[in-house]
Motif scaffolding. Structure first.
Motif, PDB file in Angstrom:
ATOM      1  N   LEU A   1       0.813  -1.211   0.000  1.00  0.00           N
ATOM      2  CA  LEU A   1       0.000   0.000   0.000  1.00  0.00           C
ATOM      3  C   LEU A   1       0.849   1.265   0.000  1.00  0.00           C
ATOM      4  N   ARG A   2       2.045   1.188   0.552  1.00  0.00           N
ATOM      5  CA  ARG A   2       2.909   2.363   0.605  1.00  0.00           C
ATOM      6  C   ARG A   2       3.654   2.606  -0.695  1.00  0.00           C
ATOM      7  N   THR A   3       3.903   1.540  -1.483  1.00  0.00           N
ATOM      8  CA  THR A   3       4.766   1.711  -2.637  1.00  0.00           C
ATOM      9  C   THR A   3       4.243   2.772  -3.593  1.00  0.00           C
ATOM     10  N   ARG A   4       5.135   3.625  -3.994  1.00  0.00           N
ATOM     11  CA  ARG A   4       4.806   4.671  -4.955  1.00  0.00           C
ATOM     12  C   ARG A   4       5.688   4.533  -6.196  1.00  0.00           C
TER      13      ARG A   4
ATOM     14  N   TYR B   1      -6.335   0.549  -4.800  1.00  0.00           N
ATOM     15  CA  TYR B   1      -7.637  -0.016  -5.139  1.00  0.00           C
ATOM     16  C   TYR B   1      -7.531  -1.510  -5.413  1.00  0.00           C
ATOM     17  N   VAL B   2      -6.403  -1.960  -5.978  1.00  0.00           N
ATOM     18  CA  VAL B   2      -6.193  -3.390  -6.213  1.00  0.00           C
ATOM     19  C   VAL B   2      -6.306  -4.149  -4.894  1.00  0.00           C
TER      20      VAL B   2
ATOM     21  N   THR C   1     -18.499   1.871  -6.025  1.00  0.00           N
ATOM     22  CA  THR C   1     -17.607   2.413  -7.041  1.00  0.00           C
ATOM     23  C   THR C   1     -16.475   3.203  -6.407  1.00  0.00           C
ATOM     24  N   PHE C   2     -15.236   2.858  -6.762  1.00  0.00           N
ATOM     25  CA  PHE C   2     -14.061   3.627  -6.381  1.00  0.00           C
ATOM     26  C   PHE C   2     -13.792   4.651  -7.482  1.00  0.00           C
TER      27      PHE C   2
ATOM     28  N   THR D   1     -15.047  -0.840  -9.801  1.00  0.00           N
ATOM     29  CA  THR D   1     -15.997  -1.247  -8.782  1.00  0.00           C
ATOM     30  C   THR D   1     -15.298  -2.226  -7.844  1.00  0.00           C
ATOM     31  N   ALA D   2     -15.907  -2.444  -6.685  1.00  0.00           N
ATOM     32  CA  ALA D   2     -15.326  -3.395  -5.738  1.00  0.00           C
ATOM     33  C   ALA D   2     -15.393  -4.818  -6.259  1.00  0.00           C
TER      34      ALA D   2
END
Length: 432
Positions: free
Chosen positions: A234-237, A253-254, A314-315, A418-419
């Motif tokens: 989650l942190r990786t940019r 979101y993944v 929806t994201f 979407t989720a």
């Protein structure tokens, strides 16, 4: 690193982009109340996912025994009436954890608005990039020393340092024109504990991720992530997309959509240990607005969320373009397109995405896109035999039109999913 002292950065806004752990929780008080906190754990799945966990725990408890002379009664909690707007804020402060480095200022690197429709049939989750330039209103000083002056343009991630959670909420409320009565500040350790509670989260990697800066390396394929691996993902940019914060949002979101699918699975909902673990993860990693410091309120939102199907969630990433303000690089709002998204939330109608998933992610093989609209109510079946109204001849009538709510098609500048859709991260080798 800015040379301004902390007080000056608070008043005038730091523009240094940081990422890392989310904010510190408040102390745990009453255990039952903090089961309700499980309604809001992590980013967007926070409320949808843990709302289910809270509901599962509460519904498994046997009825209590009334004692002689006892007058109290447990609350009969139903779904909250009407819609809900709730802001989830993640801080990069680190709270002394060496994994996230030393921070001289507390910046809100994650800003997610959750909108639940009034009829509780769909939800929209909007991510606002941390480097988005927005007007910042006058805010109360978090140290109780009067107020912090307003700014005509500052990066959104400076608002937590300026005036705490209340300042971030007011900034986004004025920027969007939405009333936001509920808010929560969360920390990244909640992601770690939540991923552990469900036994890991499966994520798809389309092309290898090799982030040399934080030490994350993942080959292409499916990976089950938990613990430190989950928070690094989650942190990786610099390891995904084009190395920007916008690509990182797509990558998050993944994880979050997979987390939601995992928690809504029967394997999780039927396992009391996993449900308890989800609730505990929230209890230890949340700080809530006063409006959420109530078990009944938390449970009411959970009830409203528990039956919303994944395809109706929806994201959507607020639309932006790279630019600068006052000579400082960041992202500028595409206001006309953003207004279409905000108008849909104000009108309380479902949305459908026409854009792609963004540079940090792609749809998994076999998934269709763009995202499908939220399902409409079924049409009246009408007469048993199809036919034209005038002649009744079989096979010539058009099917009756759907009678559900209108669906707003969002501009293709708005990325998301979407989720229900499975997406895969687009990796790259980060510069060292």
């Amino acid at each position: 690193m800015s040379d301004l002292p902390t007080r000056a950065r608070r008043r005038y806004g730091s523009t240094i982009a940081r990422h890392g752990q989310l904010s510190a929780p408040g102390p745990i008080a009453i255990a039952a109340k903090y089961l309700g906190v499980a309604l809001a754990v992590v980013l967007v799945s926070t409320f949808t996912v843990v709302g289910i966990a809270v509901w599962g725990i509460a519904s498994s408890i046997k009825p209590g025994v009334s004692l002689i002379g006892e007058t109290g009664a447990p609350p009969n909690v139903g779904a909250i009436e009407g819609g809900v707007n709730l802001l989830l804020v993640g801080s990069d402060s680190g709270e002394g954890d060496p994994r996230y480095g030393k921070r001289e200022a507390t910046l809100n690197d994650v800003n997610i608005l959750l909108h639940i429709s009034e009829d509780h049939t769909h939800a929209t989750v909007v991510s606002f990039p941390r480097d988005l330039f927005v007007p910042v209103p006058e805010c109360p000083d978090p140290d109780g020393e009067g107020t912090v002056s307003s700014s005509w343009s500052a990066k959104l991630n400076t608002t937590l340092e300026r005036g705490g959670l209340a300042c971030t909420v007011e900034t986004i409320s004025q920027f969007t024109g939405l009333d936001i009565p509920f808010a929560a500040k969360i920390e990244m350790n909640g992601v770690i504990q939540m991923s552990n509670a469900v036994g890991g989260v499966d994520v798809c990697v389309a092309t290898p991720i090799n982030d040399l800066q934080i030490g994350l390396k993942l080959d292409a394929g499916i990976h089950t992530l938990q613990g430190d691996a989950a928070q690094l993902f989650l942190r990786t940019r610099y390891g995904v997309g084009d190395g920007s914060d916008l690509g990182r949002i797509n990558n998050q979101y993944v994880f979050l959509s997979s987390l939601m699918r995992t928690v809504k699975s029967s394997e999780t909902l039927s396992d009391p240990y996993k449900l308890y673990g989800l609730a505990k993860a929230a209890a230890e990693n949340m700080q809530l607005s006063n409006s959420l410091q109530n078990l009944d309120t938390m449970m009411s939102i959970a009830v409203a969320l528990k039956d919303i199907p994944l395809e109706a969630i929806t994201f959507a990433q607020y639309p932006t373009a790279y630019g600068s303000s006052g000579g400082i690089q960041g992202v500028l709002p595409l206001e006309a397109d953003g207004e279409k998204l905000m108008d849909a939330l104000k009108s309380d109608v479902p949305v459908t995405l026409t854009g792609d998933t963004g540079g940090g992610a792609v749809l998994a093989e076999g998934e269709s896109g763009p995202a499908s609209p939220a399902p409409s109510a079924p049409a009246d079946p009408g007469s048993a035999e199809p036919g034209t109204p005038e002649t009744g001849e079989p096979g010539t009538a058009e099917p009756p039109a759907a009678t559900g709510p209108p669906v707003v098609e969002l501009p293709d500048t708005i990325h998301g999913q979407t989720a229900a859709q499975q997406t895969c991260s687009v990796g790259q080798t980060a510069r060292g």
